[in-house]
Scaffold this active site. Structure first.
Site, short mmCIF file in Angstrom:
data_model
loop_
_atom_site.label_atom_id
_atom_site.label_comp_id
_atom_site.label_asym_id
_atom_site.label_seq_id
_atom_site.Cartn_x
_atom_site.Cartn_y
_atom_site.Cartn_z
N ASP A 112 22.62 51.55 73.01
CA ASP A 112 21.81 50.65 73.78
C ASP A 112 22.33 50.07 74.98
O ASP A 112 22.40 48.91 75.20
CB ASP A 112 20.99 49.61 72.82
CG ASP A 112 20.62 50.15 71.41
OD1 ASP A 112 19.93 51.10 71.59
OD2 ASP A 112 20.86 49.51 70.26
N GLU A 153 7.37 53.77 72.36
CA GLU A 153 7.70 53.89 71.05
C GLU A 153 8.49 52.29 71.22
O GLU A 153 8.25 51.65 70.23
CB GLU A 153 8.87 54.71 70.72
CG GLU A 153 9.30 54.66 69.25
CD GLU A 153 8.44 55.15 68.13
OE1 GLU A 153 7.40 55.41 68.42
OE2 GLU A 153 8.70 54.49 67.28
#
Ligand SMILES: [Ca+2]
Ligand SMILES: [Ca+2]
Length: 466
Positions: free
Chosen positions: A51, A225
């Site tokens: 991330d 998403e």
């Protein structure tokens, strides 16, 4: 400092695999002799990272990431990590200035966040489970430096609706926005203090015109998403996000304002790289554009053992983003590294066999050094030539040697420094040795040799010109 023989924890089994295996995993195309100098992705080899959230500040890129624990079979994440670079290839490890423990109200799940600077303070927005409700909430931590330490100044969630993945954006008029969400997409208008907001939590309509149509999508009709990354370029607003599931790809939408209306623009990065999630981070640095993402490219890597990586790209003339593929080469070096100033041992283009830890004298040090381990430092500008080398080292055993090599871990030997025992893994001393034959701009390899077991730790190093 301590003179005790600190037990060394066992090295990561997943990362114990030799570089040859990593190169093989990263380069499916068979090559007779894979060249280590060709691979600079993923960015970090000492742990698994995920991330990516890059931030440009004062001529450096600060890279905020999560940390997948070794051998994870779920998103088992306890802390966040910070790295920095001024050339996109040599990255300095700043350790973990933010963890679940920073938030007294948080229980678990140190997942995807983003940091931003405002008026000299740094604000890091992260999702965590609120212990009191069991729901995902967004916390914000504040620091006076991009590398922390970060503290929870409000002592509670900034916002909580069970959804994740905050991205923060300060518009050119000074209004800041926090966006987040999975399966929905939300935003609030942050106040100038960056730790409170005005108005309500607003849902961004997820329309197929705005975010694309998901094939077969019923409960989730659009491609959106999770993992939004919102920014502005010129007068156009971008939302780059993880699309579809699973596996995810990276797609993006644009809008004429920070609150829409959004128009779907297509794929940025296809599904690639043996992680079923992905997460985008986009910045401009030194006049070029860079796309950060994650994959499962390290040995032992996969959907829960991810690694952040970066590619350089150029916007199309109309402002659209080209299709970007994952590579093991990574971004080209933006500049060179100055070997004549103190460089941290934990400033690394590629590492084989070592890990890092907090150093007693501040910052981090490299440890778990064994015979044959090495660190690559890319593009060291030696100029007319180096005459000596000094390193800050410590050893609870009897030490070893630092071989200074150019062009490869077995490349031209230009100096060898002997490290003796210092009586402790954090008992530091300087060692120096003569250097001959290091001139021009070179990929420098610090190759560690010696007996069996852990040899010594290294905090920093520096060359002196001849
Ligand atoms: Ca080692
Ligand atoms: Ca250091």
């Amino acid at each position: 400092m301590t003179t005790a023989t600190t037990p060394r924890r066992r090295r990561l089994p997943a990362l114990a695999i030799a570089f040859a295996l990593a190169a093989a995993a990263l380069s499916p195309a068979a090559e007779p002799s894979p060249s280590p100098v060709q691979a600079d992705n993923p960015i970090v080899q000492t742990i698994y990272t995920a991330d990516p959230a890059p931030l440009v500040h004062n001529g450096r890129v600060y890279l905020y990431t999560g940390h997948d624990e070794d051998g994870s079979t779920w998103f088992t994440m306890k802390e966040w990590r910070v790295w920095s670079s001024d050339d996109m290839v040599n990255w300095t490890d700043h350790g973990s200035p933010l963890s679940i423990d920073t938030f007294s109200w948080a229980r678990q799940d140190a997942w995807a966040g983003q940091a931003v600077e405002r008026n000299g303070k740094f604000y890091w927005y992260v999702p965590v489970v609120n212990d009191a409700t069991g729901r995902m909430a967004i916390g914000v931590a504040v620091a006076d430096s991009p590398t922390g330490p970060f503290r929870d100044t409000i002592g509670r969630p900034l916002v909580e609706n069970g959804e994740i993945d905050p991205t923060v954006f300060i518009d050119t008029d000074g209004q800041a926005y926090l966006y987040w969400g999975n399966p929905n997409l939300w935003y609030v208008r942050l106040n100038a203090d960056m730790t409170s907001y005005s108005g309500g939590v607003t849902a961004i309509p997820l329309t197929t015109a705005g975010f694309g149509a998901r094939p077969g999508g019923t409960s989730r009709p659009t491609l959106y998403e999770e993992g939004p990354w919102v920014y502005k370029r010129g007068s156009l607003y971008y939302n780059v996000f993880a699309a579809q599931c699973c596996s995810e790809f990276i797609a993006y939408s644009t809008a004429p304002s920070p609150t829409g209306p959004w128009t779907y623009r297509g794929t940025v990065m296809p599904t690639q790289g043996s992680s079923f999630t992905n997460h985008a981070g986009v910045i401009d640095f030194k006049g070029s554009s860079y796309f950060f993402y994650h994959n499962g490219a390290l040995p032992g890597g996969g959907g829960f053992t991810r690694s952040v990586a970066v590619e350089k790209f150029t916007y199309n003339a109309d402002g659209t983003i080209p299709l970007i593929n994952m590579t093991s080469t990574g971004a080209p070096q933006a500049g060179t590294l100055n070997p004549y100033v103190r460089q941290e041992a934990e400033t690394i283009a590629w590492a084989s066999g070592v890990e890092t830890e907090r150093a007693s004298e501040g910052g981090m040090n490299v440890g778990w050094i064994e015979n044959g381990d090495w660190i690559k430092v890319k593009g060291a500008a030696f100029g007319s030539g180096a005459g000596s080398f000094t390193a800050r080292v410590a050893s609870a055993t009897s030490g070893g040697r630092i071989e200074l090599r150019l062009g490869g871990a077995n490349g031209t030997l230009v100096g060898t420094c002997t490290v003796g025992g210092t009586g402790g893994w954090q008992t530091w001393t300087n060692v120096s040795c003569p250097v001959s034959g290091a001139s021009g701009t070179q990929d420098l390899y610090l190759k560690f040799t010696g007996g069996s077991g852990y040899l010594f730790n290294a905090d920093w190093w520096r060359f002196t010109a001849a």
